[in-house]
Design a protein around this motif. Structure first.
Motif, PDB file in Angstrom:
ATOM      1  N   TYR A   1     -48.386  41.676   8.637  1.00  0.00           N
ATOM      2  CA  TYR A   1     -46.945  41.509   8.798  1.00  0.00           C
ATOM      3  C   TYR A   1     -46.284  41.658   7.434  1.00  0.00           C
ATOM      4  O   TYR A   1     -46.578  40.904   6.509  1.00  0.00           O
ATOM      5  CB  TYR A   1     -46.610  40.130   9.382  1.00  0.00           C
ATOM      6  CG  TYR A   1     -47.187  39.900  10.760  1.00  0.00           C
ATOM      7  CD1 TYR A   1     -46.434  40.161  11.910  1.00  0.00           C
ATOM      8  CD2 TYR A   1     -48.492  39.444  10.906  1.00  0.00           C
ATOM      9  CE1 TYR A   1     -46.966  39.967  13.172  1.00  0.00           C
ATOM     10  CE2 TYR A   1     -49.029  39.248  12.177  1.00  0.00           C
ATOM     11  CZ  TYR A   1     -48.265  39.512  13.299  1.00  0.00           C
ATOM     12  OH  TYR A   1     -48.812  39.319  14.550  1.00  0.00           O
ATOM     13  N   TRP A   2     -45.386  42.630   7.317  1.00  0.00           N
ATOM     14  CA  TRP A   2     -44.684  42.841   6.060  1.00  0.00           C
ATOM     15  C   TRP A   2     -43.640  41.761   5.833  1.00  0.00           C
ATOM     16  O   TRP A   2     -42.884  41.420   6.746  1.00  0.00           O
ATOM     17  CB  TRP A   2     -44.003  44.208   6.042  1.00  0.00           C
ATOM     18  CG  TRP A   2     -44.917  45.336   5.690  1.00  0.00           C
ATOM     19  CD1 TRP A   2     -45.503  46.214   6.559  1.00  0.00           C
ATOM     20  CD2 TRP A   2     -45.360  45.694   4.384  1.00  0.00           C
ATOM     21  NE1 TRP A   2     -46.287  47.101   5.859  1.00  0.00           N
ATOM     22  CE2 TRP A   2     -46.230  46.807   4.526  1.00  0.00           C
ATOM     23  CE3 TRP A   2     -45.115  45.174   3.107  1.00  0.00           C
ATOM     24  CZ2 TRP A   2     -46.831  47.421   3.437  1.00  0.00           C
ATOM     25  CZ3 TRP A   2     -45.728  45.784   2.026  1.00  0.00           C
ATOM     26  CH2 TRP A   2     -46.571  46.898   2.183  1.00  0.00           C
ATOM     27  N   ILE A   3     -43.597  41.257   4.614  1.00  0.00           N
ATOM     28  CA  ILE A   3     -42.563  40.316   4.197  1.00  0.00           C
ATOM     29  C   ILE A   3     -41.964  40.849   2.900  1.00  0.00           C
ATOM     30  O   ILE A   3     -42.667  40.962   1.885  1.00  0.00           O
ATOM     31  CB  ILE A   3     -43.129  38.905   3.978  1.00  0.00           C
ATOM     32  CG1 ILE A   3     -43.706  38.354   5.284  1.00  0.00           C
ATOM     33  CG2 ILE A   3     -42.042  37.974   3.449  1.00  0.00           C
ATOM     34  CD1 ILE A   3     -44.285  36.970   5.153  1.00  0.00           C
ATOM     35  N   ALA A   4     -40.699  41.204   2.931  1.00  0.00           N
ATOM     36  CA  ALA A   4     -40.029  41.703   1.736  1.00  0.00           C
ATOM     37  C   ALA A   4     -39.985  40.609   0.672  1.00  0.00           C
ATOM     38  O   ALA A   4     -39.997  39.417   0.987  1.00  0.00           O
ATOM     39  CB  ALA A   4     -38.611  42.150   2.074  1.00  0.00           C
TER      40      ALA A   4
ATOM     41  N   ALA B   1     -39.697  36.456   0.885  1.00  0.00           N
ATOM     42  CA  ALA B   1     -40.766  35.564   0.438  1.00  0.00           C
ATOM     43  C   ALA B   1     -40.220  34.371  -0.331  1.00  0.00           C
ATOM     44  O   ALA B   1     -40.939  33.375  -0.529  1.00  0.00           O
ATOM     45  CB  ALA B   1     -41.771  36.335  -0.415  1.00  0.00           C
ATOM     46  N   GLU B   2     -38.957  34.438  -0.759  1.00  0.00           N
ATOM     47  CA  GLU B   2     -38.325  33.295  -1.423  1.00  0.00           C
ATOM     48  C   GLU B   2     -38.031  32.160  -0.448  1.00  0.00           C
ATOM     49  O   GLU B   2     -37.885  31.005  -0.860  1.00  0.00           O
ATOM     50  CB  GLU B   2     -37.000  33.721  -2.071  1.00  0.00           C
ATOM     51  CG  GLU B   2     -37.116  34.609  -3.277  1.00  0.00           C
ATOM     52  CD  GLU B   2     -35.755  34.797  -3.938  1.00  0.00           C
ATOM     53  OE1 GLU B   2     -35.115  33.781  -4.253  1.00  0.00           O
ATOM     54  OE2 GLU B   2     -35.337  35.959  -4.106  1.00  0.00           O
ATOM     55  N   LEU B   3     -37.912  32.470   0.846  1.00  0.00           N
ATOM     56  CA  LEU B   3     -37.517  31.466   1.827  1.00  0.00           C
ATOM     57  C   LEU B   3     -38.590  30.393   1.955  1.00  0.00           C
ATOM     58  O   LEU B   3     -39.785  30.689   1.942  1.00  0.00           O
ATOM     59  CB  LEU B   3     -37.289  32.131   3.190  1.00  0.00           C
ATOM     60  CG  LEU B   3     -36.198  33.204   3.249  1.00  0.00           C
ATOM     61  CD1 LEU B   3     -36.198  33.879   4.607  1.00  0.00           C
ATOM     62  CD2 LEU B   3     -34.839  32.575   2.945  1.00  0.00           C
ATOM     63  N   PRO B   4     -38.209  29.140   2.098  1.00  0.00           N
ATOM     64  CA  PRO B   4     -39.195  28.069   2.269  1.00  0.00           C
ATOM     65  C   PRO B   4     -40.091  28.343   3.472  1.00  0.00           C
ATOM     66  O   PRO B   4     -39.622  28.708   4.553  1.00  0.00           O
ATOM     67  CB  PRO B   4     -38.324  26.825   2.504  1.00  0.00           C
ATOM     68  CG  PRO B   4     -37.013  27.150   1.862  1.00  0.00           C
ATOM     69  CD  PRO B   4     -36.822  28.625   2.069  1.00  0.00           C
ATOM     70  N   GLY B   5     -41.390  28.198   3.273  1.00  0.00           N
ATOM     71  CA  GLY B   5     -42.349  28.378   4.359  1.00  0.00           C
ATOM     72  C   GLY B   5     -42.603  29.814   4.756  1.00  0.00           C
ATOM     73  O   GLY B   5     -43.234  30.069   5.784  1.00  0.00           O
TER      74      GLY B   5
ATOM     75  N   ARG C   1     -38.082  43.629  -5.714  1.00  0.00           N
ATOM     76  CA  ARG C   1     -36.651  43.310  -5.674  1.00  0.00           C
ATOM     77  C   ARG C   1     -36.412  41.853  -6.057  1.00  0.00           C
ATOM     78  O   ARG C   1     -35.361  41.513  -6.591  1.00  0.00           O
ATOM     79  CB  ARG C   1     -36.093  43.589  -4.278  1.00  0.00           C
ATOM     80  CG  ARG C   1     -36.131  45.081  -3.907  1.00  0.00           C
ATOM     81  CD  ARG C   1     -35.483  45.349  -2.563  1.00  0.00           C
ATOM     82  NE  ARG C   1     -35.748  46.719  -2.136  1.00  0.00           N
ATOM     83  CZ  ARG C   1     -36.303  47.042  -0.980  1.00  0.00           C
ATOM     84  NH1 ARG C   1     -36.636  46.092  -0.124  1.00  0.00           N
ATOM     85  NH2 ARG C   1     -36.518  48.300  -0.680  1.00  0.00           N
ATOM     86  N   SER C   2     -37.402  41.009  -5.768  1.00  0.00           N
ATOM     87  CA  SER C   2     -37.283  39.601  -6.116  1.00  0.00           C
ATOM     88  C   SER C   2     -38.554  39.129  -6.819  1.00  0.00           C
ATOM     89  O   SER C   2     -39.587  38.952  -6.175  1.00  0.00           O
ATOM     90  CB  SER C   2     -37.040  38.742  -4.874  1.00  0.00           C
ATOM     91  OG  SER C   2     -37.137  37.362  -5.195  1.00  0.00           O
TER      92      SER C   2
ATOM     93  N   ALA D   1     -41.970  37.078  -5.115  1.00  0.00           N
ATOM     94  CA  ALA D   1     -43.379  37.402  -5.375  1.00  0.00           C
ATOM     95  C   ALA D   1     -44.106  36.187  -5.935  1.00  0.00           C
ATOM     96  O   ALA D   1     -45.229  35.858  -5.516  1.00  0.00           O
ATOM     97  CB  ALA D   1     -43.466  38.581  -6.335  1.00  0.00           C
ATOM     98  N   LEU D   2     -43.470  35.498  -6.875  1.00  0.00           N
ATOM     99  CA  LEU D   2     -44.110  34.334  -7.483  1.00  0.00           C
ATOM    100  C   LEU D   2     -44.250  33.192  -6.489  1.00  0.00           C
ATOM    101  O   LEU D   2     -45.244  32.450  -6.513  1.00  0.00           O
ATOM    102  CB  LEU D   2     -43.308  33.875  -8.706  1.00  0.00           C
ATOM    103  CG  LEU D   2     -43.197  34.887  -9.849  1.00  0.00           C
ATOM    104  CD1 LEU D   2     -42.407  34.277 -11.007  1.00  0.00           C
ATOM    105  CD2 LEU D   2     -44.561  35.345 -10.326  1.00  0.00           C
ATOM    106  N   ALA D   3     -43.279  33.038  -5.591  1.00  0.00           N
ATOM    107  CA  ALA D   3     -43.365  31.992  -4.575  1.00  0.00           C
ATOM    108  C   ALA D   3     -44.546  32.233  -3.643  1.00  0.00           C
ATOM    109  O   ALA D   3     -45.239  31.284  -3.242  1.00  0.00           O
ATOM    110  CB  ALA D   3     -42.064  31.925  -3.782  1.00  0.00           C
ATOM    111  N   ALA D   4     -44.793  33.491  -3.287  1.00  0.00           N
ATOM    112  CA  ALA D   4     -45.932  33.809  -2.423  1.00  0.00           C
ATOM    113  C   ALA D   4     -47.248  33.466  -3.111  1.00  0.00           C
ATOM    114  O   ALA D   4     -48.161  32.910  -2.495  1.00  0.00           O
ATOM    115  CB  ALA D   4     -45.897  35.284  -2.031  1.00  0.00           C
ATOM    116  N   VAL D   5     -47.342  33.793  -4.402  1.00  0.00           N
ATOM    117  CA  VAL D   5     -48.556  33.462  -5.153  1.00  0.00           C
ATOM    118  C   VAL D   5     -48.753  31.950  -5.187  1.00  0.00           C
ATOM    119  O   VAL D   5     -49.858  31.444  -4.909  1.00  0.00           O
ATOM    120  CB  VAL D   5     -48.476  33.997  -6.599  1.00  0.00           C
ATOM    121  CG1 VAL D   5     -49.746  33.623  -7.359  1.00  0.00           C
ATOM    122  CG2 VAL D   5     -48.276  35.500  -6.623  1.00  0.00           C
TER     123      VAL D   5
END
Length: 270
Positions: free
Chosen positions: A44-47, A51-55, A72-73, A77-81
């Motif tokens: 599932y692609w997540i832009a 990925a900044e959104l909580p959860g 773009r953000s 990217a860092l939140a996903a990591v």
């Protein structure tokens, strides 16, 4: 292989583009995981902004931070990591993903809050030179192959079954040496290096599966046989799907799926 009653779900974090070759390869690689290797996984692609959104990636069985930087953000990217690292979600980061995995670790684990990725900075921006973690490579690796040596006993070596490998790169940025000893002191291991000794693979011992590569395993071969690192991510995702951490199971959410319309994720179709 641990069995599960549903396919494992992999969050593909990045800004999907038909012009990015590694993105073009993803549907075929997911199909090959299912059909060639019997590993039932869905992507599932997540832009990066989403990925900044909580959860945003909490309920996935794995996170794959794909190439295509600058994102773009950066924050997304860092939140996903960070979510994958802190919650023990199997994680693979390739090319730009590798760069941002190091950036997140430097800032959030090592306390290097000023650590910088120069590709993400506005033209003309200035900052302390000592804070640069990711910078332009002396020689671009766009379209190049490189020989790597793995560290004995590392995850990188075990998955390959070899001390040496030749991999395909498509990047112009990479880690600089100055801050890397601090990342190693924080627990990150660099487990494959090029012929000049520069780190090209990183892993996090003690995590269920956490691997980053500056090269692009998506580009291995003709795309019909997934690279061992991609297969290993799928296997780790299936293990998590069968035994959700902390008792969190997607079935407990009333059947809500990442492909629901209100979700920022959208499914990959082969």
């Amino acid at each position: 292989m641990t069995t599960t009653t549903r396919p494992a779900r992999i969050a593909l974090v990045g800004d999907h583009s038909p012009s990015v070759r590694s993105h073009q390869r993803v549907p075929g690689l997911l199909a090959a995981l299912r059909e060639r290797h019997g590993l039932p996984v869905d992507g599932y692609w997540i832009a990066s902004q989403d990925a900044e959104l909580p959860g945003a990636v909490d309920r996935f069985d794995a996170v794959w931070l794909l190439p295509g930087s600058p994102y773009r953000s950066e924050a997304g990217a860092l939140a996903a990591v960070r979510t994958a690292r802190e919650q023990g979600i199997p994680f693979l980061a390739t090319c730009g993903g590798f760069q941002h995995a190091l950036l997140e670790f430097a800032r959030d684990v090592c306390g290097l809050t000023g650590a910088r990725h120069t590709e993400n900075e506005a033209e003309g921006a200035t900052g302390a030179e000592d804070d640069v973690l990711i910078a332009p490579l002396a020689c671009s690796l766009v379209g190049h192959e490189g020989r790597l040596s793995t560290v004995p006993g590392s995850l990188a070596e075990r998955l390959l079954g070899s001390r040496e490998t030749v991999e395909r790169f498509h990047c112009s940025y990479g880690p600089v040496a100055g801050l890397l000893p601090l990342l190693e002191a924080g627990g990150l291991r660099f487990t494959a290096h090029d012929t000049e000794g520069s780190p090209r693979v990183a892993e996090l011992p003690g995590h269920p599966f956490f691997l980053g590569t500056l090269f692009q395993p998506e580009l291995a071969g003709d795309g019909s046989v997934p690279h061992p690192y991609i297969r290993a991510l799928a296997e780790a995702a299936l293990t998590r799907a069968a035994h959700p951490a902390g008792g969190v199971d997607p079935a407990d959410s009333g059947g809500k799926s990442p492909s629901d319309e209100e979700s920022p994720a959208w499914a990959v179709h082969s």
